[in-house]
Write a protein that holds these residues in place. Structure first.
Motif, PDB file in Angstrom:
ATOM      1  N   THR A  31       0.845  -1.210   0.000  1.00 15.35           N
ATOM      2  CA  THR A  31       0.000   0.000   0.000  1.00 15.35           C
ATOM      3  C   THR A  31       0.876   1.254   0.000  1.00 15.35           C
ATOM      4  O   THR A  31       0.570   2.222  -0.680  1.00 15.35           O
ATOM      5  CB  THR A  31      -0.971   0.003   1.198  1.00 15.35           C
ATOM      6  OG1 THR A  31      -0.308  -0.474   2.346  1.00 15.35           O
ATOM      7  CG2 THR A  31      -2.184  -0.833   0.918  1.00 15.35           C
ATOM      8  N   ASN A  57       2.030  10.326   8.744  1.00 13.81           N
ATOM      9  CA  ASN A  57       0.705   9.899   9.217  1.00 13.81           C
ATOM     10  C   ASN A  57       0.078   8.898   8.251  1.00 13.81           C
ATOM     11  O   ASN A  57       0.477   8.819   7.092  1.00 13.81           O
ATOM     12  CB  ASN A  57      -0.225  11.112   9.372  1.00 13.81           C
ATOM     13  CG  ASN A  57       0.229  12.000  10.504  1.00 13.81           C
ATOM     14  OD1 ASN A  57       0.423  11.536  11.630  1.00 13.81           O
ATOM     15  ND2 ASN A  57       0.443  13.277  10.213  1.00 13.81           N
ATOM     16  N   ARG A  88      -3.183  -2.210   8.938  1.00 16.92           N
ATOM     17  CA  ARG A  88      -2.392  -1.478   9.918  1.00 16.92           C
ATOM     18  C   ARG A  88      -3.170  -1.157  11.193  1.00 16.92           C
ATOM     19  O   ARG A  88      -2.602  -0.617  12.130  1.00 16.92           O
ATOM     20  CB  ARG A  88      -1.913  -0.168   9.310  1.00 16.92           C
ATOM     21  CG  ARG A  88      -0.479  -0.254   8.759  1.00 16.92           C
ATOM     22  CD  ARG A  88      -0.167   1.067   8.138  1.00 16.92           C
ATOM     23  NE  ARG A  88       1.209   1.444   8.094  1.00 16.92           N
ATOM     24  CZ  ARG A  88       2.013   1.240   7.078  1.00 16.92           C
ATOM     25  NH1 ARG A  88       1.615   0.528   6.060  1.00 16.92           N
ATOM     26  NH2 ARG A  88       3.229   1.735   7.091  1.00 16.92           N
ATOM     27  N   ARG A 144       7.300   7.152  12.855  1.00 19.81           N
ATOM     28  CA  ARG A 144       6.619   6.097  12.113  1.00 19.81           C
ATOM     29  C   ARG A 144       6.748   4.757  12.822  1.00 19.81           C
ATOM     30  O   ARG A 144       5.806   3.979  12.886  1.00 19.81           O
ATOM     31  CB  ARG A 144       7.175   5.997  10.690  1.00 19.81           C
ATOM     32  CG  ARG A 144       6.732   7.135   9.795  1.00 19.81           C
ATOM     33  CD  ARG A 144       7.504   7.139   8.500  1.00 19.81           C
ATOM     34  NE  ARG A 144       7.095   6.077   7.607  1.00 19.81           N
ATOM     35  CZ  ARG A 144       7.895   5.485   6.730  1.00 19.81           C
ATOM     36  NH1 ARG A 144       9.158   5.839   6.639  1.00 19.81           N
ATOM     37  NH2 ARG A 144       7.451   4.545   5.951  1.00 19.81           N
TER      38      ARG A 144
HETATM   39  P1  AMP Z   1       5.098   2.015   4.042  1.00 20.59           P
HETATM   40  O1  AMP Z   1       5.878   2.044   2.780  1.00 20.59           O
HETATM   41  O2  AMP Z   1       4.328   0.729   4.250  1.00 20.59           O
HETATM   42  O3  AMP Z   1       5.968   2.347   5.223  1.00 20.59           O
HETATM   43  O4  AMP Z   1       3.980   3.153   3.936  1.00 20.59           O
HETATM   44  C1  AMP Z   1       4.344   4.507   3.754  1.00 20.59           C
HETATM   45  C2  AMP Z   1       3.197   5.398   4.152  1.00 20.59           C
HETATM   46  O5  AMP Z   1       2.037   5.111   3.360  1.00 20.59           O
HETATM   47  C3  AMP Z   1       2.733   5.248   5.595  1.00 20.59           C
HETATM   48  O6  AMP Z   1       3.499   6.010   6.500  1.00 20.59           O
HETATM   49  C4  AMP Z   1       1.292   5.779   5.492  1.00 20.59           C
HETATM   50  O7  AMP Z   1       1.269   7.161   5.420  1.00 20.59           O
HETATM   51  C5  AMP Z   1       0.850   5.231   4.143  1.00 20.59           C
HETATM   52  N1  AMP Z   1       0.239   3.880   4.245  1.00 20.59           N
HETATM   53  C6  AMP Z   1       0.727   2.721   3.774  1.00 20.59           C
HETATM   54  N2  AMP Z   1      -0.086   1.690   4.036  1.00 20.59           N
HETATM   55  C7  AMP Z   1      -1.141   2.218   4.708  1.00 20.59           C
HETATM   56  C8  AMP Z   1      -2.331   1.647   5.265  1.00 20.59           C
HETATM   57  N3  AMP Z   1      -2.583   0.338   5.219  1.00 20.59           N
HETATM   58  N4  AMP Z   1      -3.186   2.495   5.882  1.00 20.59           N
HETATM   59  C9  AMP Z   1      -2.947   3.823   5.979  1.00 20.59           C
HETATM   60  N5  AMP Z   1      -1.840   4.411   5.480  1.00 20.59           N
HETATM   61  C10 AMP Z   1      -0.933   3.622   4.838  1.00 20.59           C
END
Ligand code: AMP
Length: 203
Positions: A31, A57, A88, A144
């Motif tokens: 995602t 966020n 998440r 994070r």
């Molecule tokens: P990641 O690459 O998985 O660390 O995701 C990077 C950013 O994308 C996170 O800090 C969130 O802002 C957003 N994000 C990714 N997956 C989700 C999810 N399942 N729900 C909400 N925000 C997400």
């Protein structure tokens, strides 16, 4: 076979997901990556979520849910998904469960890569140099990590109760972790195969 892989940002989720994708011909559904793509391509959604993502966020459950439904509903990816970055929180767990039921699928394995905050800081700084991600400055990384751990705790507990969860030590070498994951997947495949044989024999 559908898999969920958990781990705070910088735990090696992406690396291990790519490994599983190649070896078992699954499709990686990250995602975070999909959302960053929206920002890069300056889509309407990308413009709406840019400041949220860059400040560490989460985007709304609805936005994340819409993204994953596109993949779960696609017959090309049926039972071939590895969820990286979803679910998440508990609302997302419910959404995922409903979507999988809607499209006649289930989760077969949930992996959690566990790593310490110190290791995360070190890796995030290394990645910053390599990839120049806008959200990788150290204080955002710590935010994070903490937010991830806080939100993910009930999610992990849910999958623990469902007996789907396996915790993998993410501090080990990449190849050691990959080997451990392969062994776990081989176990599932063997199990599925046994079930199929059994059904065959029954008919
Ligand atoms: P990641 O690459 O998985 O660390 O995701 C990077 C950013 O994308 C996170 O800090 C969130 O802002 C957003 N994000 C990714 N997956 C989700 C999810 N399942 N729900 C909400 N925000 C997400």
């Amino acid at each position: 076979m559908n898999i969920i892989i958990f781990g705070p940002p910088g735990a090696g989720k992406g690396t291990q997901s790519s490994f599983i994708v190649k070896k078992y011909k699954l499709h990686q559904l990250s995602t975070g990556e999909l959302l960053r793509k929206e920002i890069k391509e300056k889509t309407k959604l990308g413009q709406q979520i840019e400041s949220k993502i860059n400040s560490g966020n989460l985007v709304s459950d609805e936005t994340a849910g819409d993204l994953i439904e596109k993949y779960i509903s696609n017959p090309n990816f049926k039972n071939r998904l590895i969820f990286d970055g979803y679910p998440r929180n508990l609302t997302q767990v419910k959404n995922l469960d409903n979507l999988l039921k809607k499209y006649d699928q289930k989760i077969d394995l949930v992996l959690k890569l566990s790593v310490s905050l110190n290791t995360i800081k070190k890796r995030i700084l290394e990645r910053k140099t390599l990839e120049r991600r806008a959200d990788d400055s150290e204080h955002i990384a710590i935010k994070r990590y903490k937010m991830y751990e806080k939100n993910i705790e009930p999610v992990i507990e849910f999958y623990k109760q469902s007996k789907l969860l396996t915790v993998v030590n993410g501090e080990k070498k990449i190849t050691e972790i990959s080997n451990e994951i392969s062994a776990l997947i081989a176990g599932i495949k063997g199990w599925l195969w046994d079930i199929r044989q059994y059904k065959y024999a029954d008919n």
